[in-house]
Design a protein around this motif. Structure first.
Motif, PDB file in Angstrom:
ATOM      1  N   MET A 188       0.821  -1.182   0.049  1.00  0.00           N
ATOM      2  CA  MET A 188       0.020   0.051   0.109  1.00  0.00           C
ATOM      3  C   MET A 188       0.829   1.172  -0.007  1.00  0.00           C
ATOM      4  N   THR A 189       0.465   2.216  -0.742  1.00  0.00           N
ATOM      5  CA  THR A 189       1.318   3.130  -0.994  1.00  0.00           C
ATOM      6  C   THR A 189       0.386   4.519  -0.004  1.00  0.00           C
ATOM      7  N   ARG A 190       1.261   5.413   0.594  1.00  0.00           N
ATOM      8  CA  ARG A 190       0.800   6.445   1.324  1.00  0.00           C
ATOM      9  C   ARG A 190       1.841   7.634   1.427  1.00  0.00           C
ATOM     10  N   THR A 191       1.481   8.834   2.021  1.00  0.00           N
ATOM     11  CA  THR A 191       2.604   9.928   2.169  1.00  0.00           C
ATOM     12  C   THR A 191       2.464  10.094   3.807  1.00  0.00           C
ATOM     13  N   LEU A 192       3.639  10.032   4.407  1.00  0.00           N
ATOM     14  CA  LEU A 192       3.926  10.337   5.645  1.00  0.00           C
ATOM     15  C   LEU A 192       4.513  11.905   5.966  1.00  0.00           C
ATOM     16  N   ILE A 193       4.261  12.630   6.988  1.00  0.00           N
ATOM     17  CA  ILE A 193       4.624  14.057   7.117  1.00  0.00           C
ATOM     18  C   ILE A 193       5.588  13.908   8.062  1.00  0.00           C
ATOM     19  N   ARG A 194       6.765  14.559   7.909  1.00  0.00           N
ATOM     20  CA  ARG A 194       7.761  14.686   8.803  1.00  0.00           C
ATOM     21  C   ARG A 194       8.229  16.274   9.009  1.00  0.00           C
ATOM     22  N   PRO A 195       7.749  16.723  10.220  1.00  0.00           N
ATOM     23  CA  PRO A 195       8.302  18.256  10.388  1.00  0.00           C
ATOM     24  C   PRO A 195       9.705  18.346  10.495  1.00  0.00           C
ATOM     25  N   THR A 196       9.993  19.363   9.871  1.00  0.00           N
ATOM     26  CA  THR A 196      11.547  19.907   9.810  1.00  0.00           C
ATOM     27  C   THR A 196      11.532  21.503   9.542  1.00  0.00           C
ATOM     28  N   GLY A 197      12.744  21.879   9.596  1.00  0.00           N
ATOM     29  CA  GLY A 197      12.848  23.488   9.065  1.00  0.00           C
ATOM     30  C   GLY A 197      12.460  24.076  10.343  1.00  0.00           C
ATOM     31  N   PHE A 198      12.820  23.819  11.582  1.00  0.00           N
ATOM     32  CA  PHE A 198      12.412  24.466  12.852  1.00  0.00           C
ATOM     33  C   PHE A 198      13.016  25.835  12.883  1.00  0.00           C
ATOM     34  N   VAL A 199      12.040  26.712  13.366  1.00  0.00           N
ATOM     35  CA  VAL A 199      12.279  27.924  13.453  1.00  0.00           C
ATOM     36  C   VAL A 199      12.339  28.724  15.021  1.00  0.00           C
ATOM     37  N   ASP A 200      13.039  29.587  15.417  1.00  0.00           N
ATOM     38  CA  ASP A 200      13.050  30.152  16.626  1.00  0.00           C
ATOM     39  C   ASP A 200      11.886  30.707  17.272  1.00  0.00           C
ATOM     40  N   GLY A 248       8.833  25.223   9.697  1.00  0.00           N
ATOM     41  CA  GLY A 248       8.342  25.920   8.495  1.00  0.00           C
ATOM     42  C   GLY A 248       8.289  25.117   7.241  1.00  0.00           C
ATOM     43  N   LEU A 249       8.899  23.801   7.538  1.00  0.00           N
ATOM     44  CA  LEU A 249       9.096  22.989   6.348  1.00  0.00           C
ATOM     45  C   LEU A 249       8.650  21.605   6.945  1.00  0.00           C
ATOM     46  N   VAL A 250       8.260  20.581   5.877  1.00  0.00           N
ATOM     47  CA  VAL A 250       7.940  19.303   5.905  1.00  0.00           C
ATOM     48  C   VAL A 250       8.562  18.581   5.143  1.00  0.00           C
ATOM     49  N   GLU A 251       9.063  17.175   5.368  1.00  0.00           N
ATOM     50  CA  GLU A 251       9.194  16.362   4.253  1.00  0.00           C
ATOM     51  C   GLU A 251       8.155  15.395   4.183  1.00  0.00           C
ATOM     52  N   LEU A 252       7.754  15.220   3.040  1.00  0.00           N
ATOM     53  CA  LEU A 252       6.817  14.189   2.626  1.00  0.00           C
ATOM     54  C   LEU A 252       7.342  13.115   2.139  1.00  0.00           C
ATOM     55  N   LEU A 253       7.118  11.918   2.900  1.00  0.00           N
ATOM     56  CA  LEU A 253       7.880  10.683   2.672  1.00  0.00           C
ATOM     57  C   LEU A 253       6.834   9.769   1.821  1.00  0.00           C
ATOM     58  N   ARG A 254       6.879   9.573   0.773  1.00  0.00           N
ATOM     59  CA  ARG A 254       5.969   8.633  -0.021  1.00  0.00           C
ATOM     60  C   ARG A 254       6.386   7.175   0.325  1.00  0.00           C
ATOM     61  N   ILE A 255       5.781   6.536   0.720  1.00  0.00           N
ATOM     62  CA  ILE A 255       5.881   4.915   1.105  1.00  0.00           C
ATOM     63  C   ILE A 255       5.347   4.075   0.523  1.00  0.00           C
ATOM     64  N   ASP A 256       5.706   2.970   0.210  1.00  0.00           N
ATOM     65  CA  ASP A 256       5.361   1.936  -0.493  1.00  0.00           C
ATOM     66  C   ASP A 256       5.473   0.566   0.450  1.00  0.00           C
ATOM     67  N   GLY A 257       4.570   0.168   1.072  1.00  0.00           N
ATOM     68  CA  GLY A 257       4.904  -0.997   2.069  1.00  0.00           C
ATOM     69  C   GLY A 257       5.730  -0.392   3.385  1.00  0.00           C
ATOM     70  N   ASN A 258       6.552  -0.905   3.766  1.00  0.00           N
ATOM     71  CA  ASN A 258       7.292  -0.499   4.910  1.00  0.00           C
ATOM     72  C   ASN A 258       8.774   0.261   4.441  1.00  0.00           C
ATOM     73  N   ARG A 259       8.630   0.934   3.187  1.00  0.00           N
ATOM     74  CA  ARG A 259       9.911   1.469   3.049  1.00  0.00           C
ATOM     75  C   ARG A 259       9.664   2.758   2.167  1.00  0.00           C
ATOM     76  N   ARG A 260      10.241   3.881   2.245  1.00  0.00           N
ATOM     77  CA  ARG A 260      10.181   4.915   1.430  1.00  0.00           C
ATOM     78  C   ARG A 260      10.645   4.969   0.022  1.00  0.00           C
ATOM     79  N   THR A 261       9.725   5.476  -0.837  1.00  0.00           N
ATOM     80  CA  THR A 261       9.981   5.451  -2.165  1.00  0.00           C
ATOM     81  C   THR A 261      10.589   6.924  -2.740  1.00  0.00           C
ATOM     82  N   ALA A 262      10.145   7.682  -2.071  1.00  0.00           N
ATOM     83  CA  ALA A 262      10.514   9.340  -2.424  1.00  0.00           C
ATOM     84  C   ALA A 262      10.403  10.004  -1.284  1.00  0.00           C
ATOM     85  N   GLY A 263      11.207  11.333  -1.321  1.00  0.00           N
ATOM     86  CA  GLY A 263      11.014  12.204  -0.291  1.00  0.00           C
ATOM     87  C   GLY A 263      11.115  13.836  -0.839  1.00  0.00           C
ATOM     88  N   GLU A 264      10.361  14.684  -0.499  1.00  0.00           N
ATOM     89  CA  GLU A 264      10.331  15.936  -0.857  1.00  0.00           C
ATOM     90  C   GLU A 264       9.926  16.966   0.380  1.00  0.00           C
TER      91      GLU A 264
END
Length: 358
Positions: A1-13, A33-49
């Motif tokens: 199954m494919t889905r997109t997870l969201i990782r907060p990043t780009g932390f600001v003061d 101020g930023l997030v990394e969108l992790l595209r996953i297929d099954g139990n591993r990531r296939t792309a990140g943005e």
């Protein structure tokens, strides 16, 4: 199954002057101020943005919108008897191991009175919660008979609870959970995430107690033999997601569930580092994060094989890495030092979050 997870990043003061461009992490003191969108297929990531927070909602499907609501939602305070533990700021959980063989402090507390006194000292030094354990779960540890574990922890729990301290019980066994909760413990910390004992989830649900679900791979006797993951960060997220769902099915609401990535529990140094760097991903689970990296083997591996009692600087580095990504509870051995580090960190955050006059 494919889905997109969201990782907060780009932390600001500070969020000031950045309306619509930053978001608050889990109702705490961190903004990003930023997030990394992790595209996953099954139990591993296939792309990140990496993308800006501004306008991010336009890219959400229903699952991503639900994850975003959890990432930015307020975490409910823990009510532990008369004590309220706020989770809009990092808190310290002090470790009291009533065991002869724990990896760091085994045998340090020879009797219940000494262990209870040590817990009281930790509380006086700033630990919000005292975590009592009677069975070592270090790599290679063997299982302790339930009654022996109860005999080890019950007098300590009783003394600390009677003193008005917020006490948690670190155990995999339903009988120990039940005895400790009856003696005044208010939280269950289970390294097996309620998988070791089939009765444990029922005990927690009926007690109405909050519970820490910790990720692990394998049993303590064998977990460090050859841990393997396709993608450690993604697999830990998905595994904890499944355990949260299982806990909810037994009657434990999500707002009484905390999660722990299980640093050192069936993981290599590389896996642990990956989890530490990506820790903010776990906010998508909607539960407070407990981080137990204190004095762990990974510190020795990175620092000339420093023994457990010489790993304070590394423990503080990992603690601050955790709170920078919004970890709400730090489970540690060295309470005064960690509390001092957090006070300095909090001073920096308070200064950044104080509006400046123009």
């Amino acid at each position: 199954m494919t889905r997109t997870l969201i990782r907060p990043t780009g932390f600001v003061d500070s969020p000031f002057g950045h309306d619509g461009k930053v978001a608050r992490l889990a109702g705490g003191l961190n903004w990003f101020g930023l997030v990394e969108l992790l595209r996953i297929d099954g139990n591993r990531r296939t792309a990140g943005e990496i993308v800006p927070v501004a306008g991010i909602e336009d890219r959400f499907d229903a699952a991503m919108a639900a994850d975003w609501a959890r990432i930015t939602g307020q975490r409910k305070a823990l009510q532990m008897g008369e004590r309220t533990i706020r989770l809009d700021q990092p808190q310290v959980m002090g470790i009291v191991n009533a065991t002869p063989d724990s990896f760091s402090d085994g045998g340090a507390y020879a009797d219940a009175s000494g262990a209870a006194d040590a817990g009281a000292v930790m509380a006086a030094a700033g630990a919000a919660i005292i975590d009592i354990g009677g069975e070592s779960t270090r790599p290679g540890a063997t299982t302790v008979w339930e009654n022996d574990e109860i005999e080890r922890v019950l007098p300590i729990v009783q003394r600390l609870a009677a003193g008005g301290h917020a006490v948690s019980i670190d155990t995999r066994k339903s009988g120990v959970m039940s005895a400790a909760l009856g003696a005044g413990a208010k939280l269950v910390n289970d390294v097996s995430a309620l998988t070791w004992d089939p009765q444990s989830a029922k005990v927690v649900a009926e007690a109405g107690a909050p519970v820490v679900l910790m990720h692990h791979q394998g049993d303590p006797t064998t977990m460090q033999d050859a841990p393997r993951y396709d993608d450690a960060l993604v697999e830990v997220f998905l595994w904890l997601e499944e355990r949260i769902a299982a806990a909810e099915e037994t009657g434990i609401p999500r707002d009484r569930i905390l999660v722990d990535p299980g640093i050192g529990f069936g993981k290599t140094v590389a896996h642990n580092l990956e989890l530490m760097n990506g820790l903010a991903l776990l906010h998508g689970l909607g539960c407070p994060i407990v981080l137990g990296a204190s004095r762990k083997r990974m510190i020795g591996a990175l620092a000339n094989e420093a023994p457990a009692d010489k790993r304070l600087p590394g423990s503080l580095a990992l603690a601050l890495k955790g709170v920078e990504q919004g970890a709400q509870i730090l489970r540690v051995h060295d309470i005064p030092e960690t509390v001092q580090a957090l006070k300095v960190w909090r001073g920096l955050r308070d200064a950044a979050l104080t509006p400046k006059s123009v």
